[in-house]
Design a protein around this motif. Structure first.
Motif, mmCIF file in Angstrom:
data_model
loop_
_atom_site.group_PDB
_atom_site.id
_atom_site.type_symbol
_atom_site.label_atom_id
_atom_site.label_comp_id
_atom_site.label_asym_id
_atom_site.label_seq_id
_atom_site.Cartn_x
_atom_site.Cartn_y
_atom_site.Cartn_z
ATOM 1 N N GLN A 281 0.830 -1.196 0.000
ATOM 2 C CA GLN A 281 0.000 0.000 0.000
ATOM 3 C C GLN A 281 0.870 1.254 0.000
ATOM 4 O OE1 GLN A 281 -2.426 -0.467 3.549
ATOM 5 N NE2 GLN A 281 -3.933 -1.695 2.434
ATOM 6 N N ASN A 282 0.350 2.318 -0.641
ATOM 7 C CA ASN A 282 1.070 3.590 -0.596
ATOM 8 C C ASN A 282 0.125 4.733 -0.288
ATOM 9 O OD1 ASN A 282 -0.232 4.056 -3.008
ATOM 10 N ND2 ASN A 282 1.616 4.497 -4.189
ATOM 11 N N SER A 283 0.721 5.871 0.062
ATOM 12 C CA SER A 283 -0.053 7.024 0.490
ATOM 13 C C SER A 283 0.783 8.279 0.295
ATOM 14 C CB SER A 283 -0.445 6.889 1.970
ATOM 15 O OG SER A 283 -0.964 8.102 2.482
ATOM 16 N N LEU A 284 0.117 9.384 -0.060
ATOM 17 C CA LEU A 284 0.809 10.663 -0.180
ATOM 18 C C LEU A 284 0.967 11.356 1.159
ATOM 19 C CD1 LEU A 284 -0.569 12.282 -3.467
ATOM 20 C CD2 LEU A 284 1.827 11.793 -2.928
ATOM 21 N N GLU B 137 -3.810 3.083 -0.091
ATOM 22 C CA GLU B 137 -4.529 2.243 -1.051
ATOM 23 C C GLU B 137 -3.609 1.136 -1.541
ATOM 24 O OE1 GLU B 137 -3.750 4.765 -5.185
ATOM 25 O OE2 GLU B 137 -5.719 4.864 -4.203
ATOM 26 N N ASN B 138 -4.216 0.008 -1.949
ATOM 27 C CA ASN B 138 -3.448 -1.134 -2.436
ATOM 28 C C ASN B 138 -2.878 -0.839 -3.819
ATOM 29 O OD1 ASN B 138 -4.159 -2.616 -0.157
ATOM 30 N ND2 ASN B 138 -5.957 -3.518 -1.131
ATOM 31 N N ILE B 139 -1.602 -1.186 -4.038
ATOM 32 C CA ILE B 139 -0.987 -1.039 -5.356
ATOM 33 C C ILE B 139 -0.434 -2.364 -5.868
ATOM 34 C CG2 ILE B 139 -0.421 1.396 -5.024
ATOM 35 C CD1 ILE B 139 2.463 0.538 -4.398
ATOM 36 N N GLY B 140 -0.550 -3.421 -5.083
ATOM 37 C CA GLY B 140 -0.066 -4.726 -5.535
ATOM 38 C C GLY B 140 -0.201 -5.767 -4.443
ATOM 39 N N TRP C 121 6.692 9.068 -1.436
ATOM 40 C CA TRP C 121 5.453 8.429 -1.015
ATOM 41 C C TRP C 121 5.706 7.644 0.275
ATOM 42 C CZ3 TRP C 121 0.534 7.554 -3.665
ATOM 43 C CH2 TRP C 121 0.379 8.339 -4.810
ATOM 44 N N TYR C 122 4.619 7.443 1.022
ATOM 45 C CA TYR C 122 4.634 6.546 2.175
ATOM 46 C C TYR C 122 4.232 5.143 1.711
ATOM 47 C CZ TYR C 122 4.665 10.753 5.108
ATOM 48 O OH TYR C 122 4.989 11.942 5.705
ATOM 49 N N TYR C 123 4.844 4.126 2.332
ATOM 50 C CA TYR C 123 4.512 2.738 1.997
ATOM 51 C C TYR C 123 4.334 1.913 3.267
ATOM 52 C CZ TYR C 123 6.068 3.889 -2.735
ATOM 53 O OH TYR C 123 6.196 4.457 -3.974
#
Length: 373
Positions: A230-233, A239-242, A266-268
């Motif tokens: 997941q990543n986030s600004l 949100e899920n990205i993979g 980005w945050y992960y």
């Protein structure tokens, strides 16, 4: 002779007065307001010390020495706000009152030393590490003992580490915090969250193509279906990205890699999920291209001489590998000039080919592709 006989009793009275005055001065050293005028040191000579309030905002560093006790009586909470509280071996911190809540946020930290008998933490309410929204950090290093009268809440960007013992009256809630450094013993009377996957590391770096390369390692896995990446600004809304599949149940070390095709800064985090649907979050990391913008390695292609452009604080280790990942050289120098000398000495004996150079500064890392001609 008469003068001598008169002088001695007067001298004795004078010394007694000094000793009594010193004792009163020591007693006066107990801070009237623990939230201001710090840093504060609570010694056994002035212990026990106490302070009270409704919602106390602790922005001052506090040290509680061996044999000393500090009691904070709060109607709502005591907030360790960007400060550090050190409870030394043999020291005691008590947070009580109708609220009895201890909150550690905004980079605040609580350190409870180990040893015999070890430092001690006691709360009548909850212990919250980090902000529930996951927007700022807090940490506790517990090598001594802790008794929590409410629940332990390890929130997003909160960290717990150490090898001590913690006893919780109610629940232990892992809300996305980082417990990878915790090797101690915990128990609770309610619901006790426990990570089914022992995650030993989670890091990110900017890859050569501009994508973000995420790496993580597990020491063991139980019922592990896999990991949502997941990543986030903003570090709050993710949100899920993979998705990366896990190994189910296994008791050996496993390494994982994921390429995030997103810009830097980005945050992960990882959302580890079991086959039964239960899940836990990893710590949150922030990946930026600050290192890439502030440091340059030239020329490229290079023959026998390479320069580093930037300031020395940007680098503490260089590693060169071939394209299969085999490590060929690792720096040992501690200065910028020393790093340049080492890498150029190695380059002179390196065969012409394509290589990868990894740059680390202790906070982030960067991989660059170089061609030796």
């Amino acid at each position: 002779m008469k003068e001598t006989k008169l002088f001695l009793p007067l001298l004795a009275i004078f010394l007694v007065a000094i000793l009594l005055g010193s004792k009163n001065n020591l007693q006066a050293q107990c801070p009237a307001d623990i939230t201001t005028g710090g840093p504060h040191t609570i010694t056994s000579a002035i212990s026990p010390c106490s302070d009270s309030g409704d919602s106390m905002n602790g922005t001052e560093d506090i040290t509680i020495e061996n044999g000393a006790t500090l009691t904070l009586t709060v109607t709502t909470r005591y907030r360790v706000n960007g400060a550090t509280i050190l409870v030394e071996n043999g020291g005691t911190l008590i947070v009580n009152g109708s609220g009895g809540l201890l909150v550690i946020v905004n980079g605040g930290s609580l350190i409870v030393e180990g040893g015999t008998p070890g430092g001690s933490l006691q709360t009548t309410g909850n212990l919250n590490i980090g902000n529930p929204a996951g927007s700022n950090s807090g940490s506790i290093q517990l090598d001594g003992n802790a008794q929590v009268g409410g629940s332990l809440n390890l929130n997003g960007m909160g960290t717990i580490s150490g090898s001590g013992t913690i006893t919780v009256t109610e629940d232990i809630n892992d809300n996305g915090g980082d417990d990878t450094g915790w090797t101690g013993n915990e128990s609770c009377s309610g619901t006790c969250d426990d990570l089914p996957v022992e995650l030993t590391s989670f890091t990110g770096q900017i890859a050569m193509d501009g994508s973000t390369l995420l790496n993580w390692q597990t020491a063991s896995e139980i019922n592990n279906k896999g990991f949502y990446v997941q990543n986030s600004l903003d570090g709050i809304s993710f949100e899920n990205i993979g998705f990366v599949e896990g190994y189910g149940t296994i008791n050996t070390t496993k390494n994982y890699t994921f390429h995030a095709i997103t810009p830097s800064n980005w945050y992960y985090r990882l959302k580890q999920i079991d086959y039964d649907g239960a899940f836990e979050y990893s710590k949150t990391i922030y990946v930026s291209d600050e290192l890439g913008r502030q440091l340059d390695i030239y020329p490229n292609p290079v023959s026998n001489y390479m320069k580093l452009r930037g300031h020395s604080g940007l680098v503490n280790k260089l590693t060169i590998t071939n394209l299969t990942g085999q490590t060929l050289w690792t720096s040992t120098a501690l200065t910028f000039e020393g790093l340049e000398n080492e890498i150029n000495e190695f380059l002179s004996d390196l065969k012409p080919s394509i290589y990868l150079i990894r740059i680390d500064n202790g906070r982030e890392s960067l991989v660059k592709r170089i061609e030796k001609i």
